[in-house]
Design a protein around this motif. Structure first.
Motif, PDB file in Angstrom:
ATOM      1  N   LEU A 113       0.864  -1.178   0.000  1.00 18.04           N
ATOM      2  CA  LEU A 113       0.000   0.000   0.000  1.00 18.04           C
ATOM      3  C   LEU A 113       0.901   1.230   0.000  1.00 18.04           C
ATOM      4  O   LEU A 113       1.655   1.464   0.943  1.00 18.04           O
ATOM      5  CB  LEU A 113      -0.903  -0.019   1.235  1.00 18.04           C
ATOM      6  CG  LEU A 113      -1.875  -1.216   1.305  1.00 18.04           C
ATOM      7  CD1 LEU A 113      -2.544  -1.283   2.671  1.00 18.04           C
ATOM      8  CD2 LEU A 113      -2.925  -1.104   0.209  1.00 18.04           C
ATOM      9  N   TYR A 114       0.827   2.013  -1.051  1.00 15.83           N
ATOM     10  CA  TYR A 114       1.785   3.107  -1.208  1.00 15.83           C
ATOM     11  C   TYR A 114       1.099   4.385  -1.668  1.00 15.83           C
ATOM     12  O   TYR A 114      -0.050   4.373  -2.136  1.00 15.83           O
ATOM     13  CB  TYR A 114       2.871   2.705  -2.205  1.00 15.83           C
ATOM     14  CG  TYR A 114       2.455   2.841  -3.649  1.00 15.83           C
ATOM     15  CD1 TYR A 114       2.981   3.851  -4.452  1.00 15.83           C
ATOM     16  CD2 TYR A 114       1.518   1.984  -4.223  1.00 15.83           C
ATOM     17  CE1 TYR A 114       2.591   3.997  -5.768  1.00 15.83           C
ATOM     18  CE2 TYR A 114       1.122   2.118  -5.537  1.00 15.83           C
ATOM     19  CZ  TYR A 114       1.666   3.130  -6.316  1.00 15.83           C
ATOM     20  OH  TYR A 114       1.273   3.284  -7.616  1.00 15.83           O
ATOM     21  N   ASP A 115       1.819   5.492  -1.536  1.00 15.55           N
ATOM     22  CA  ASP A 115       1.344   6.795  -1.975  1.00 15.55           C
ATOM     23  C   ASP A 115       1.924   7.069  -3.365  1.00 15.55           C
ATOM     24  O   ASP A 115       3.142   7.206  -3.508  1.00 15.55           O
ATOM     25  CB  ASP A 115       1.812   7.872  -0.993  1.00 15.55           C
ATOM     26  CG  ASP A 115       1.461   9.279  -1.444  1.00 15.55           C
ATOM     27  OD1 ASP A 115       0.699   9.429  -2.416  1.00 15.55           O
ATOM     28  OD2 ASP A 115       1.970  10.240  -0.824  1.00 15.55           O
ATOM     29  N   PRO A 116       1.091   7.156  -4.401  1.00 11.54           N
ATOM     30  CA  PRO A 116       1.619   7.349  -5.754  1.00 11.54           C
ATOM     31  C   PRO A 116       2.304   8.691  -5.965  1.00 11.54           C
ATOM     32  O   PRO A 116       3.029   8.866  -6.949  1.00 11.54           O
ATOM     33  CB  PRO A 116       0.372   7.213  -6.640  1.00 11.54           C
ATOM     34  CG  PRO A 116      -0.776   7.500  -5.745  1.00 11.54           C
ATOM     35  CD  PRO A 116      -0.380   7.013  -4.390  1.00 11.54           C
ATOM     36  N   LEU A 117       2.093   9.644  -5.070  1.00 15.58           N
ATOM     37  CA  LEU A 117       2.733  10.954  -5.217  1.00 15.58           C
ATOM     38  C   LEU A 117       4.112  11.012  -4.566  1.00 15.58           C
ATOM     39  O   LEU A 117       4.862  11.960  -4.786  1.00 15.58           O
ATOM     40  CB  LEU A 117       1.840  12.058  -4.650  1.00 15.58           C
ATOM     41  CG  LEU A 117       0.464  12.208  -5.319  1.00 15.58           C
ATOM     42  CD1 LEU A 117      -0.280  13.404  -4.751  1.00 15.58           C
ATOM     43  CD2 LEU A 117       0.606  12.345  -6.827  1.00 15.58           C
ATOM     44  N   SER A 118       4.446  10.011  -3.760  1.00 12.75           N
ATOM     45  CA  SER A 118       5.769   9.974  -3.138  1.00 12.75           C
ATOM     46  C   SER A 118       6.486   8.650  -3.356  1.00 12.75           C
ATOM     47  O   SER A 118       7.700   8.559  -3.179  1.00 12.75           O
ATOM     48  CB  SER A 118       5.648  10.233  -1.625  1.00 12.75           C
ATOM     49  OG  SER A 118       5.001   9.146  -0.979  1.00 12.75           O
ATOM     50  N   ASP A 176       9.164   8.423 -14.213  1.00 11.14           N
ATOM     51  CA  ASP A 176       8.742   9.444 -13.254  1.00 11.14           C
ATOM     52  C   ASP A 176       8.703   8.889 -11.834  1.00 11.14           C
ATOM     53  O   ASP A 176       9.163   9.522 -10.884  1.00 11.14           O
ATOM     54  CB  ASP A 176       7.361   9.991 -13.627  1.00 11.14           C
ATOM     55  CG  ASP A 176       7.415  10.953 -14.803  1.00 11.14           C
ATOM     56  OD1 ASP A 176       8.527  11.301 -15.231  1.00 11.14           O
ATOM     57  OD2 ASP A 176       6.348  11.345 -15.290  1.00 11.14           O
ATOM     58  N   GLU A 177       8.137   7.687 -11.701  1.00  6.19           N
ATOM     59  CA  GLU A 177       8.040   7.074 -10.375  1.00  6.19           C
ATOM     60  C   GLU A 177       9.420   6.779  -9.804  1.00  6.19           C
ATOM     61  O   GLU A 177       9.657   6.949  -8.603  1.00  6.19           O
ATOM     62  CB  GLU A 177       7.206   5.799 -10.459  1.00  6.19           C
ATOM     63  CG  GLU A 177       5.734   6.060 -10.719  1.00  6.19           C
ATOM     64  CD  GLU A 177       4.953   4.809 -11.053  1.00  6.19           C
ATOM     65  OE1 GLU A 177       3.720   4.917 -11.218  1.00  6.19           O
ATOM     66  OE2 GLU A 177       5.556   3.728 -11.157  1.00  6.19           O
ATOM     67  N   LYS A 184       3.752  16.328  -7.759  1.00  6.99           N
ATOM     68  CA  LYS A 184       2.637  16.283  -8.703  1.00  6.99           C
ATOM     69  C   LYS A 184       2.992  15.370  -9.864  1.00  6.99           C
ATOM     70  O   LYS A 184       4.092  15.435 -10.416  1.00  6.99           O
ATOM     71  CB  LYS A 184       2.334  17.687  -9.218  1.00  6.99           C
ATOM     72  CG  LYS A 184       1.181  17.718 -10.223  1.00  6.99           C
ATOM     73  CD  LYS A 184       1.028  19.110 -10.827  1.00  6.99           C
ATOM     74  CE  LYS A 184      -0.051  19.094 -11.914  1.00  6.99           C
ATOM     75  NZ  LYS A 184      -0.153  20.372 -12.644  1.00  6.99           N
ATOM     76  N   ARG A 185       2.065  14.492 -10.238  1.00  2.00           N
ATOM     77  CA  ARG A 185       2.273  13.600 -11.375  1.00  2.00           C
ATOM     78  C   ARG A 185       1.843  14.295 -12.663  1.00  2.00           C
ATOM     79  O   ARG A 185       0.973  15.163 -12.674  1.00  2.00           O
ATOM     80  CB  ARG A 185       1.484  12.308 -11.190  1.00  2.00           C
ATOM     81  CG  ARG A 185       1.891  11.504  -9.955  1.00  2.00           C
ATOM     82  CD  ARG A 185       3.318  11.010 -10.035  1.00  2.00           C
ATOM     83  NE  ARG A 185       3.486  10.087 -11.141  1.00  2.00           N
ATOM     84  CZ  ARG A 185       3.293   8.771 -11.034  1.00  2.00           C
ATOM     85  NH1 ARG A 185       2.951   8.238  -9.872  1.00  2.00           N
ATOM     86  NH2 ARG A 185       3.460   7.990 -12.076  1.00  2.00           N
ATOM     87  N   ARG A 186       2.472  13.888 -13.741  1.00  2.00           N
ATOM     88  CA  ARG A 186       2.118  14.471 -15.026  1.00  2.00           C
ATOM     89  C   ARG A 186       0.761  13.941 -15.505  1.00  2.00           C
ATOM     90  O   ARG A 186       0.278  12.931 -15.026  1.00  2.00           O
ATOM     91  CB  ARG A 186       3.203  14.141 -16.048  1.00  2.00           C
ATOM     92  CG  ARG A 186       4.515  14.870 -15.769  1.00  2.00           C
ATOM     93  CD  ARG A 186       5.529  14.589 -16.846  1.00  2.00           C
ATOM     94  NE  ARG A 186       6.731  14.002 -16.307  1.00  2.00           N
ATOM     95  CZ  ARG A 186       7.913  14.052 -16.916  1.00  2.00           C
ATOM     96  NH1 ARG A 186       8.031  14.655 -18.066  1.00  2.00           N
ATOM     97  NH2 ARG A 186       8.962  13.486 -16.370  1.00  2.00           N
TER      98      ARG A 186
END
Length: 477
Positions: A289-294, A320-321, A339-341
């Motif tokens: 379980l992870y945070d896609p922004l970090s 990017d990740e 912020k993700r593209r």
């Protein structure tokens, strides 16, 4: 001196792992880059590049068969399967070589050519039996093809897309299971190269499309070119050297093939890295379980990036990740949410498919989202008709209250290029009015894009056309 041997340990040297390494190297030199498998990235070895090589050959053959409409007579192309696959493999190896050269430029002391698995939250055991410790760890172990159990009835005639690119020549027939990106691209390209193909899908899905109008248009377009069963409960068996597929109780709905290609998605390589030896928070499937922004897993010192996350198995997303995870792992305990593209996906079928920004499904499912739709058919679009590529449908979505452009789904000509233009508009937070005030040349495919936005502008209640901007008017004019 830290109690750990390394500040950052990275499991996997694919696109995400390489990106993470480059980013982390800006903050620390104490990095362990761990991978015992073949180098070269999924994209270069078995994904983006070899598939596009196969598609290029298929498109060349297809264009030769369809010149009569221009008054240009041509003979049916002769497909040299060995020559086709030789070019695919040789060019593929060239791309892989470039990636290997990039890895060789890394500090050799950092690269550990062994597999690794968790012993505990900070310790990695290598395949040699040695262990190492790290302050932070990045999981970038990639993914592999997902093969449903019923397919095993095909025995050694069951292959995945990875295997296709090792063929020395083309087979006579294949059953392609999976109507996602991989299945559509492989199925159509092999068919155009003279292989007898039947594509089997599930739930009437067509690639990544979720807009029912675009989805239905796409289904009809592919059906006119090669046999497709968009949804069927199939029975698979093996008789001699052939795979037998039946997709209904009707005896006529049965066909025999040389191979069954499983193009039914990919699964993350997480099952052999010892996650059960950690305290990492996992879901019911064993996925972190992870945070896609970090990229951070829970509140831990472990991060995940690339195909190991499952969510967006695309090279640019993996890069990017990896960059985000690399920065956060190296600067830990400081963790930044970046912020993700704008989401961007393309299928290199013909016609091409693209989804950019918010998909139709995401907008429908989003609570409180009030949006309108504008569309254009490319069947009668001027430039498309001139070029003989007039097949397609574009649907664009705009926020009703603000007129902000939200996303689009499309099948049609130049979708890979149009997708980028639209992604840049979303990235710039542009409104429909902003887009309509941009220049459009004549005659070009992009004029169809303008028509779609004019229709969206009307649906939003802003009139058929935006007002012209006056550069000579004074304040308040």
């Amino acid at each position: 001196m830290s109690e750990y041997q390394y500040d950052v340990a990275i499991l996997g040297v694919g696109t995400a792992g390489m990106s993470a390494y480059r980013e982390a190297s800006q903050y620390t030199q104490r990095i362990a880059l761990i991978d015992g498998g073949p180098l070269g990235t999924t994209c270069a070895r078995v994904g983006c590049m070899p598939s596009k090589l196969l598609i290029a050959a298929a498109d060349a053959a297809h264009h030769m068969r369809h010149t009569d409409k221009f008054g240009v007579k041509s003979t049916d192309p002769e497909i040299d399967g060995k020559a086709v696959m030789l070019r695919v493999r040789s060019e593929r190896d060239r791309f892989v070589g470039f990636v290997k050269e990039a890895v060789e430029e890394f500090d050799k002391a950092d690269l550990i050519r062994e597999y690794g698995e968790f012993v505990d939250d900070h310790t990695i055991r290598l395949s040699s039996g040695k262990t190492l410790t790290a302050k932070t760890i990045i999981i970038a172990t990639g993914s592999r093809p997902n093969i449903p159990a019923p397919f095993e009835a095909a025995g050694d005639r069951l292959i995945v897309n990875d295997d296709v690119f090792e063929w020395e020549t083309l087979p006579k027939s294949v059953a392609v299971f999976g109507a996602g990106v991989i299945g559509l691209e492989l199925g159509q390209s092999l068919s155009r190269l003279g292989v007898r193909v039947r594509l089997f899908g599930r739930d009437n899905l067509v690639g990544p499309l979720s807009d029912p109008d675009v989805q239905n248009y796409a289904a009809r377009a592919f059906e006119t070119e090669f046999p497709v069963v968009w949804h069927a409960d199939t029975q698979i068996s093996r008789e001699g050297d052939e795979v037998v597929v039946r997709w209904s109780d009707n005896a006529e709905d049965e066909e025999r093939f040389d191979y069954l290609i499983a193009a039914t998605g990919r699964r993350p390589n997480l099952d052999k890295i010892g996650l059960n030896n950690t305290s990492l928070p996992l879901d019911e499937r064993g996925t972190p379980l992870y945070d896609p922004l970090s990229g951070r897993i829970g509140e831990t010192h472990v991060f995940v990036a690339g195909d190991a996350t499952v969510d967006l198995p695309l090279l640019h997303e993996a890069a990017d990740e990896g960059r985000i995870a690399g920065e956060n792992a190296a600067r830990y305990p400081h963790s930044y949410r970046r912020k993700r593209r704008t989401p961007l996906g393309v299928v290199f079928s013909d016609p091409q498919i693209m989804v950019v920004g918010a998909s139709y499904r995401s907008l429908v499912e989003k609570a409180g989202c009030d949006f309108e739709i504008g569309e254009v058919s490319f069947d009668d679009q001027g430039r498309a008709r001139v070029m003989g590529i007039n097949k397609g449908l574009l649907r664009v979505y705009g926020e009703k209250e603000t007129g902000r452009f939200l996303g689009a789904e499309m099948i049609g000509p130049a979708a890979e290029n149009i997708a980028h233009l639209l992604a840049w508009s979303i990235e710039s937070n542009e409104t429909v009015d902003d887009i309509l005030n941009k220049p459009f040349y004549h005659p070009v495919i992009e004029e169809g894009v303008r028509t779609a936005f004019r229709n969206l502008n009307h649906a939003l209640g802003f009139g058929p056309n935006p007002p012209l901007r006056c550069i000579d008017c004074g304040p308040g004019a």
